[in-house]
Design a protein around this motif. Structure first.
Motif, PDB file in Angstrom:
ATOM      1  N   ASP A   1       4.548   9.449 -16.175  1.00  0.00           N
ATOM      2  CA  ASP A   1       3.281   8.181 -14.866  1.00  0.00           C
ATOM      3  C   ASP A   1       3.780   7.438 -15.241  1.00  0.00           C
ATOM      4  O   ASP A   1       3.039   7.156 -16.986  1.00  0.00           O
ATOM      5  CB  ASP A   1       2.863   9.532 -15.327  1.00  0.00           C
ATOM      6  CG  ASP A   1       2.631  11.171 -14.444  1.00  0.00           C
ATOM      7  OD1 ASP A   1       3.755  11.392 -13.783  1.00  0.00           O
ATOM      8  OD2 ASP A   1       1.581  11.105 -14.112  1.00  0.00           O
TER       9      ASP A   1
ATOM     10  N   PHE B   1      -2.532  12.815 -22.931  1.00  0.00           N
ATOM     11  CA  PHE B   1      -2.447  11.918 -22.338  1.00  0.00           C
ATOM     12  C   PHE B   1      -2.656  10.837 -22.048  1.00  0.00           C
ATOM     13  O   PHE B   1      -3.424  10.770 -20.711  1.00  0.00           O
ATOM     14  CB  PHE B   1      -2.287  13.144 -21.245  1.00  0.00           C
ATOM     15  CG  PHE B   1      -1.388  12.476 -19.910  1.00  0.00           C
ATOM     16  CD1 PHE B   1      -0.084  12.392 -19.796  1.00  0.00           C
ATOM     17  CD2 PHE B   1      -2.090  12.763 -18.368  1.00  0.00           C
ATOM     18  CE1 PHE B   1       0.661  12.229 -18.512  1.00  0.00           C
ATOM     19  CE2 PHE B   1      -1.261  12.223 -17.456  1.00  0.00           C
ATOM     20  CZ  PHE B   1       0.283  11.777 -17.031  1.00  0.00           C
TER      21      PHE B   1
ATOM     22  N   ARG C   1       2.481  21.811  -4.206  1.00  0.00           N
ATOM     23  CA  ARG C   1       1.051  22.653  -5.232  1.00  0.00           C
ATOM     24  C   ARG C   1       0.238  22.537  -4.620  1.00  0.00           C
ATOM     25  O   ARG C   1      -0.576  22.870  -4.139  1.00  0.00           O
ATOM     26  CB  ARG C   1       0.429  21.492  -6.214  1.00  0.00           C
ATOM     27  CG  ARG C   1       1.128  21.401  -8.060  1.00  0.00           C
ATOM     28  CD  ARG C   1       0.781  20.172  -8.391  1.00  0.00           C
ATOM     29  NE  ARG C   1       1.662  20.032  -9.961  1.00  0.00           N
ATOM     30  CZ  ARG C   1       1.504  19.754 -10.576  1.00  0.00           C
ATOM     31  NH1 ARG C   1       1.095  18.304 -10.579  1.00  0.00           N
ATOM     32  NH2 ARG C   1       2.710  18.680 -12.189  1.00  0.00           N
TER      33      ARG C   1
ATOM     34  N   ASP D   1      -5.250  18.662 -20.737  1.00  0.00           N
ATOM     35  CA  ASP D   1      -4.119  18.036 -21.300  1.00  0.00           C
ATOM     36  C   ASP D   1      -4.392  18.011 -22.721  1.00  0.00           C
ATOM     37  O   ASP D   1      -5.515  17.560 -22.995  1.00  0.00           O
ATOM     38  CB  ASP D   1      -3.147  17.208 -21.114  1.00  0.00           C
ATOM     39  CG  ASP D   1      -1.847  17.237 -20.556  1.00  0.00           C
ATOM     40  OD1 ASP D   1      -1.316  17.817 -22.135  1.00  0.00           O
ATOM     41  OD2 ASP D   1      -1.089  15.960 -20.311  1.00  0.00           O
TER      42      ASP D   1
ATOM     43  N   TYR E   1      -3.860  11.529  -8.455  1.00  0.00           N
ATOM     44  CA  TYR E   1      -3.686  12.559  -9.218  1.00  0.00           C
ATOM     45  C   TYR E   1      -5.695  13.014  -9.006  1.00  0.00           C
ATOM     46  O   TYR E   1      -5.747  12.782  -7.890  1.00  0.00           O
ATOM     47  CB  TYR E   1      -5.105  11.840 -10.495  1.00  0.00           C
ATOM     48  CG  TYR E   1      -3.333  11.805 -11.261  1.00  0.00           C
ATOM     49  CD1 TYR E   1      -1.784  12.021 -11.329  1.00  0.00           C
ATOM     50  CD2 TYR E   1      -4.283  10.659 -12.477  1.00  0.00           C
ATOM     51  CE1 TYR E   1      -1.486  11.295 -12.207  1.00  0.00           C
ATOM     52  CE2 TYR E   1      -3.146  10.325 -13.697  1.00  0.00           C
ATOM     53  CZ  TYR E   1      -1.702  10.136 -13.027  1.00  0.00           C
ATOM     54  OH  TYR E   1      -0.492   9.877 -14.270  1.00  0.00           O
TER      55      TYR E   1
ATOM     56  N   ALA F   1      -6.525  16.625 -15.791  1.00  0.00           N
ATOM     57  CA  ALA F   1      -5.418  16.008 -16.432  1.00  0.00           C
ATOM     58  C   ALA F   1      -4.236  14.956 -16.049  1.00  0.00           C
ATOM     59  O   ALA F   1      -3.314  15.717 -16.053  1.00  0.00           O
ATOM     60  CB  ALA F   1      -4.636  17.694 -16.813  1.00  0.00           C
ATOM     61  N   GLY F   2      -4.533  14.697 -15.460  1.00  0.00           N
ATOM     62  CA  GLY F   2      -4.098  13.503 -14.482  1.00  0.00           C
ATOM     63  C   GLY F   2      -2.961  14.218 -13.760  1.00  0.00           C
ATOM     64  O   GLY F   2      -1.831  14.437 -13.234  1.00  0.00           O
ATOM     65  N   MET F   3      -3.561  15.463 -13.237  1.00  0.00           N
ATOM     66  CA  MET F   3      -2.101  16.635 -12.203  1.00  0.00           C
ATOM     67  C   MET F   3      -2.175  15.942 -11.152  1.00  0.00           C
ATOM     68  O   MET F   3      -3.448  15.593  -9.927  1.00  0.00           O
ATOM     69  CB  MET F   3      -3.281  17.666 -12.299  1.00  0.00           C
ATOM     70  CG  MET F   3      -2.352  18.929 -11.259  1.00  0.00           C
ATOM     71  SD  MET F   3      -3.068  20.133 -10.904  1.00  0.00           S
ATOM     72  CE  MET F   3      -1.884  20.804 -10.526  1.00  0.00           C
ATOM     73  N   SER F   4      -0.969  15.628 -11.038  1.00  0.00           N
ATOM     74  CA  SER F   4      -0.336  14.927  -9.290  1.00  0.00           C
ATOM     75  C   SER F   4      -0.912  16.183  -8.121  1.00  0.00           C
ATOM     76  O   SER F   4      -0.404  16.785  -8.200  1.00  0.00           O
ATOM     77  CB  SER F   4       0.919  14.588  -9.300  1.00  0.00           C
ATOM     78  OG  SER F   4       1.004  13.731 -10.165  1.00  0.00           O
TER      79      SER F   4
ATOM     80  N   PHE G   1       0.039  20.713 -19.968  1.00  0.00           N
ATOM     81  CA  PHE G   1      -0.496  20.374 -19.108  1.00  0.00           C
ATOM     82  C   PHE G   1       0.100  21.524 -18.267  1.00  0.00           C
ATOM     83  O   PHE G   1      -0.475  22.162 -17.852  1.00  0.00           O
ATOM     84  CB  PHE G   1       0.602  19.237 -18.723  1.00  0.00           C
ATOM     85  CG  PHE G   1       0.220  19.033 -16.769  1.00  0.00           C
ATOM     86  CD1 PHE G   1      -0.565  18.792 -16.799  1.00  0.00           C
ATOM     87  CD2 PHE G   1       1.203  19.155 -16.267  1.00  0.00           C
ATOM     88  CE1 PHE G   1      -0.512  18.690 -14.940  1.00  0.00           C
ATOM     89  CE2 PHE G   1       1.390  19.543 -14.657  1.00  0.00           C
ATOM     90  CZ  PHE G   1       0.411  19.383 -14.343  1.00  0.00           C
TER      91      PHE G   1
ATOM     92  N   GLY H   1       7.015  21.011 -16.505  1.00  0.00           N
ATOM     93  CA  GLY H   1       5.969  21.628 -15.441  1.00  0.00           C
ATOM     94  C   GLY H   1       5.232  20.187 -14.428  1.00  0.00           C
ATOM     95  O   GLY H   1       4.467  20.533 -13.569  1.00  0.00           O
ATOM     96  N   THR H   2       5.561  19.031 -14.976  1.00  0.00           N
ATOM     97  CA  THR H   2       5.035  17.880 -14.221  1.00  0.00           C
ATOM     98  C   THR H   2       6.697  16.617 -13.257  1.00  0.00           C
ATOM     99  O   THR H   2       7.802  17.231 -13.039  1.00  0.00           O
ATOM    100  CB  THR H   2       5.668  16.683 -15.532  1.00  0.00           C
ATOM    101  OG1 THR H   2       6.731  16.200 -16.236  1.00  0.00           O
ATOM    102  CG2 THR H   2       4.501  16.939 -16.885  1.00  0.00           C
ATOM    103  N   GLU H   3       5.429  16.181 -12.753  1.00  0.00           N
ATOM    104  CA  GLU H   3       6.006  15.140 -11.056  1.00  0.00           C
ATOM    105  C   GLU H   3       7.526  14.572 -12.203  1.00  0.00           C
ATOM    106  O   GLU H   3       8.170  14.784 -11.520  1.00  0.00           O
ATOM    107  CB  GLU H   3       5.101  14.572 -11.181  1.00  0.00           C
ATOM    108  CG  GLU H   3       5.245  13.769  -9.396  1.00  0.00           C
ATOM    109  CD  GLU H   3       4.121  13.733  -9.382  1.00  0.00           C
ATOM    110  OE1 GLU H   3       3.740  12.330  -8.933  1.00  0.00           O
ATOM    111  OE2 GLU H   3       4.908  12.903  -7.583  1.00  0.00           O
TER     112      GLU H   3
ATOM    113  N   LYS I   1       8.711  16.209 -19.030  1.00  0.00           N
ATOM    114  CA  LYS I   1       7.555  17.294 -20.087  1.00  0.00           C
ATOM    115  C   LYS I   1       7.273  18.922 -19.056  1.00  0.00           C
ATOM    116  O   LYS I   1       7.641  17.640 -17.985  1.00  0.00           O
ATOM    117  CB  LYS I   1       6.651  16.770 -19.680  1.00  0.00           C
ATOM    118  CG  LYS I   1       5.203  17.066 -20.686  1.00  0.00           C
ATOM    119  CD  LYS I   1       4.474  16.395 -20.361  1.00  0.00           C
ATOM    120  CE  LYS I   1       2.811  16.556 -21.225  1.00  0.00           C
ATOM    121  NZ  LYS I   1       1.755  15.849 -20.672  1.00  0.00           N
TER     122      LYS I   1
HETATM  123  N1  GLN Z   1       1.308  13.610 -13.158  1.00  0.00           N
HETATM  124  C1  GLN Z   1       1.756  14.343 -13.687  1.00  0.00           C
HETATM  125  C2  GLN Z   1       1.540  16.053 -13.143  1.00  0.00           C
HETATM  126  O1  GLN Z   1       1.370  16.336 -12.497  1.00  0.00           O
HETATM  127  C3  GLN Z   1       1.943  14.852 -15.409  1.00  0.00           C
HETATM  128  C4  GLN Z   1       0.952  14.971 -15.382  1.00  0.00           C
HETATM  129  C5  GLN Z   1       0.591  15.492 -16.986  1.00  0.00           C
HETATM  130  O2  GLN Z   1       1.343  15.873 -17.545  1.00  0.00           O
HETATM  131  N2  GLN Z   1      -0.472  15.577 -17.681  1.00  0.00           N
HETATM  132  O3  GLN Z   1       2.883  16.328 -13.071  1.00  0.00           O
END
Ligand code: GLN
Length: 259
Positions: free
Chosen positions: A193, A46, A109, A43, A219, A101-104, A84, A151-153, A149
């Motif tokens: 998040d 973040f 997914r 990202d 993540y 990228a702090g990707m859940s 992201f 595409g985010t969780e 944001k």
């Molecule tokens: N954790 C969130 C997700 O995966 C947001 C990740 C982010 O914004 N970088 O969707």
């Protein structure tokens, strides 16, 4: 005649060898194949997972975990801060090898990507302007705009309750733009998040939380399903090692626990 033929053969062979040697001398790189340099997307902003310091260098939990794991496992990589949704799109179209990228790690997914072991627990939370006393629950969002944001969780969660509470969504590609929209009053709230919003508030981002965190996913480091399996295996092995040798905790403490 026989002697002459074998002499000619020897000469030809010798010439061939010389040509071969000459070729090898011109391109010594051919003898040592180039090492793989993985392209790893992240990202743009973040914090505390990835952000630029005053010198413009990328720092944060994801950045340092990746660096420590690469060192532990001896692989080379190039960091590619795309944002992201762009990072995920790049992964999907084979433009990058992996995303951190702090990707859940969500069930949806996992159909498309292979994830490492989880490395940080997260969840989604609503945030409003620090000086706003009108919003206390999701019910107060009715007929208002809410920033998310793409595409985010957080966006997925907001989409799941928008009809029930009757609010409208405004999409942004970067977290800071989403916060700005709340501070200027165009949106009354945003969904982000929890660890990122918590950190942002301590850093004075001008927002506050008035509701509890929603359960969210942890993540993980992601590759395209069935691709870059070696990289994923190295990430997992390195993660185990840095958890055992204390490096992982050192990184977390530097950004979070020590706050
Ligand atoms: N954790 C969130 C997700 O995966 C947001 C990740 C982010 O914004 N970088 O969707």
């Amino acid at each position: 005649m026989k002697k002459f033929l074998s002499l000619a053969l020897i000469l030809l062979l010798a010439m061939g060898m010389m040509v071969g040697c000459g070729g090898a001398q011109e391109e010594p790189a051919e003898e040592t194949p180039e090492a793989t340099v993985y392209n790893i997307a992240t990202d743009t902003t973040f914090a505390p997972f990835e952000f630029q310091n005053e010198a413009g260098d990328y720092v944060g939990i994801d950045i340092e975990i990746l660096a420590a794991i690469a060192e532990d496992q001896g692989f080379a990589y190039e960091l590619n801060p795309l944002g992201f949704s762009a990072a995920v799109a790049a992964l999907e179209s084979n433009q990058t090898d992996a995303v951190i990228a702090g990707m859940s790690i969500t069930e949806e997914r996992q159909l498309k990507y292979d994830f490492s072991a989880p490395y940080y627990d997260s969840g989604v939370v609503m945030a409003i302007a620090a000086d706003d006393d009108a919003i206390a629950s999701y019910a107060d969002l009715t007929e208002k705009k809410v920033a998310v944001k793409t595409g985010t969780e957080g966006a997925t969660f907001a989409e799941s309750i928008m009809d029930q509470y009757g609010f409208e969504l405004v999409y942004f590609d970067e977290s800071p733009l989403m916060y700005e929209d709340v501070k200027t009053g165009n949106s009354v709230a945003c969904f982000e998040d929890y660890p990122v919003m918590g950190y942002g508030i301590t850093q004075g981002n001008g927002l506050k939380m008035v509701t509890d965190m929603e359960k969210g996913s942890s993540y993980g480091f992601a590759v395209l399903k069935g691709k870059n399996t070696e990289l994923l295996e190295m990430f997992d092995a390195g993660l185990t090692n840095i958890r055992e040798n204390g490096k992982y905790q050192e990184i977390i403490d530097k950004y979070i626990a020590a706050e």
